[in-house]
Design an enzyme around this catalytic site. Structure first.
Site, PDB file in Angstrom:
ATOM      1  N   LYS A  14       0.825  -1.218   0.000  1.00  0.00           N
ATOM      2  CA  LYS A  14       0.000   0.000   0.000  1.00  0.00           C
ATOM      3  C   LYS A  14       0.858   1.265   0.000  1.00  0.00           C
ATOM      4  CE  LYS A  14      -2.117  -0.847   3.909  1.00  0.00           C
ATOM      5  NZ  LYS A  14      -1.410  -2.082   4.320  1.00  0.00           N
ATOM      6  N   ARG A  89      -8.557   1.379  10.051  1.00  0.00           N
ATOM      7  CA  ARG A  89      -8.102   0.030  10.362  1.00  0.00           C
ATOM      8  C   ARG A  89      -9.103  -0.747  11.202  1.00  0.00           C
ATOM      9  NH1 ARG A  89      -2.337   0.950   9.422  1.00  0.00           N
ATOM     10  NH2 ARG A  89      -1.101  -0.898   9.715  1.00  0.00           N
ATOM     11  N   ARG A 123      11.726  -6.299   4.070  1.00  0.00           N
ATOM     12  CA  ARG A 123      11.596  -4.835   3.926  1.00  0.00           C
ATOM     13  C   ARG A 123      12.696  -4.102   4.678  1.00  0.00           C
ATOM     14  NH1 ARG A 123       5.923  -2.031   4.706  1.00  0.00           N
ATOM     15  NH2 ARG A 123       5.942  -2.968   6.775  1.00  0.00           N
ATOM     16  N   ARG A 156      12.238  -1.911  10.179  1.00  0.00           N
ATOM     17  CA  ARG A 156      11.279  -1.419  11.163  1.00  0.00           C
ATOM     18  C   ARG A 156      11.178  -2.402  12.321  1.00  0.00           C
ATOM     19  NH1 ARG A 156       5.872   0.248   7.867  1.00  0.00           N
ATOM     20  NH2 ARG A 156       5.001  -0.773   9.696  1.00  0.00           N
ATOM     21  N   ARG A 167       0.513  -8.262  13.867  1.00  0.00           N
ATOM     22  CA  ARG A 167      -0.092  -7.347  12.890  1.00  0.00           C
ATOM     23  C   ARG A 167      -1.022  -8.094  11.931  1.00  0.00           C
ATOM     24  NH1 ARG A 167       5.046  -5.076  10.409  1.00  0.00           N
ATOM     25  NH2 ARG A 167       3.747  -3.701   9.152  1.00  0.00           N
TER      26      ARG A 167
HETATM   27  P1  AMP Z   1       1.771   0.850   8.963  1.00  0.00           P
HETATM   28  O1  AMP Z   1       2.950   1.686   8.598  1.00  0.00           O
HETATM   29  O2  AMP Z   1       0.512   1.294   8.269  1.00  0.00           O
HETATM   30  O3  AMP Z   1       2.032  -0.622   8.827  1.00  0.00           O
HETATM   31  O4  AMP Z   1       1.502   1.132  10.522  1.00  0.00           O
HETATM   32  C1  AMP Z   1       2.469   0.796  11.494  1.00  0.00           C
HETATM   33  C2  AMP Z   1       1.836   0.747  12.867  1.00  0.00           C
HETATM   34  O5  AMP Z   1       1.309   2.039  13.199  1.00  0.00           O
HETATM   35  C3  AMP Z   1       0.647  -0.195  13.005  1.00  0.00           C
HETATM   36  O6  AMP Z   1       1.045  -1.526  13.271  1.00  0.00           O
HETATM   37  C4  AMP Z   1      -0.082   0.422  14.195  1.00  0.00           C
HETATM   38  O7  AMP Z   1       0.587   0.150  15.426  1.00  0.00           O
HETATM   39  C5  AMP Z   1       0.090   1.908  13.915  1.00  0.00           C
HETATM   40  N1  AMP Z   1      -1.003   2.417  13.066  1.00  0.00           N
HETATM   41  C6  AMP Z   1      -0.912   2.912  11.789  1.00  0.00           C
HETATM   42  N2  AMP Z   1      -2.116   3.292  11.330  1.00  0.00           N
HETATM   43  C7  AMP Z   1      -2.999   3.031  12.333  1.00  0.00           C
HETATM   44  C8  AMP Z   1      -4.400   3.178  12.472  1.00  0.00           C
HETATM   45  N3  AMP Z   1      -5.171   3.662  11.470  1.00  0.00           N
HETATM   46  N4  AMP Z   1      -4.962   2.806  13.658  1.00  0.00           N
HETATM   47  C9  AMP Z   1      -4.237   2.316  14.662  1.00  0.00           C
HETATM   48  N5  AMP Z   1      -2.900   2.122  14.599  1.00  0.00           N
HETATM   49  C10 AMP Z   1      -2.296   2.476  13.440  1.00  0.00           C
END
Ligand code: AMP
Length: 212
Positions: A14, A89, A123, A156, A167
């Site tokens: 994404k 989410r 990654r 990360r 996740r």
């Molecule tokens: P991502 O980069 O989208 O994979 O997000 C990394 C982490 O940030 C996720 O595993 C959550 O801990 C937090 N996070 C990102 N977006 C959200 C969201 N919309 N709601 C809650 N936690 C989020």
């Protein structure tokens, strides 16, 4: 005006696709993950509160994420159209989003589980410019260094096996129900997320240009 949501499990691509499309179409790329990681790096109170949840692979509480997103949506570039990457989410976030702005289209990234795991564990990211690489499928020109600025690439903390498992579970339990939520509204489209970034990008464009 384009207001698009990218929906899909972690590792589906994404972020990569949102960056490509945002640049080509002059849309704002709104990634709650990136916004949260910036808050963590800047040691803001919100970042400090979010940090533990993120490192463990859990969702950050809705009120924190909504605060950071609402602020970003008010920036001038977002008023011309945006791509939401990583938000909503869960159903509560989708309902909150409804109260902030209408959405025109939701793209669901479809990808087999084994490929997801390979993408997540391979990654690497540049901590300076956020460019995403993959040791297998998209290696940098010089091993371990960003092509743009030479910064040492990092993994990360939540791309390690324990948080990755959490996740994926969180996605299945809390985020996947959004597919039904948006399908019911008739704005959901599926995209095959296998293949190169260019191949996936071409499929996304076809879906966005399709007027149905
Ligand atoms: P991502 O980069 O989208 O994979 O997000 C990394 C982490 O940030 C996720 O595993 C959550 O801990 C937090 N996070 C990102 N977006 C959200 C969201 N919309 N709601 C809650 N936690 C989020």
């Amino acid at each position: 005006m384009r207001r698009v949501v990218f929906l899909g499990p972690p590792g589906a691509g994404k972020g990569t696709q949102a960056a490509l499309l945002a640049q080509a179409e002059h849309l704002a790329h709104l990634s709650t993950g990136d916004l949260l990681r910036a808050a963590v790096a800047a040691r803001t109170p919100l970042g400090l509160e979010a940090e533990g949840h993120m490192a463990a692979g859990r969702l950050v509480p809705d009120d924190l994420v909504l605060r950071i997103l609402a602020e970003r949506l008010r920036q001038p570039d977002a008023t011309r159209g945006f791509l939401l990457d990583g938000f909503p989410r869960n159903i509560a976030q989708a309902e909150a989003l409804d109260r902030i702005t209408p959405i025109d289209r939701v793209l669901s990234f479809e990808i087999p589980g084994d490929l997801l795991l390979r993408r997540l564990t391979g990654r690497r990211v540049c901590p300076k410019c956020q460019t995403v690489y993959n040791v297998e499928t998209r290696p940098p020109r010089v091993e371990g260094r960003c092509d743009n600025d030479g910064t040492a690439l990092v993994q990360r903390p939540d791309d390690h096996p324990g948080p990755v498992e959490t996740r994926l579970k969180v996605y299945a339990e809390q985020t996947a129900p959004l597919l039904g939520f948006y399908r019911q509204r008739g704005i959901l489209r599926s995209v095959d997320a296998r293949g190169t970034p260019e191949e996936v990008s071409a499929r996304i464009r076809r879906q966005l240009e399709d007027p149905r």
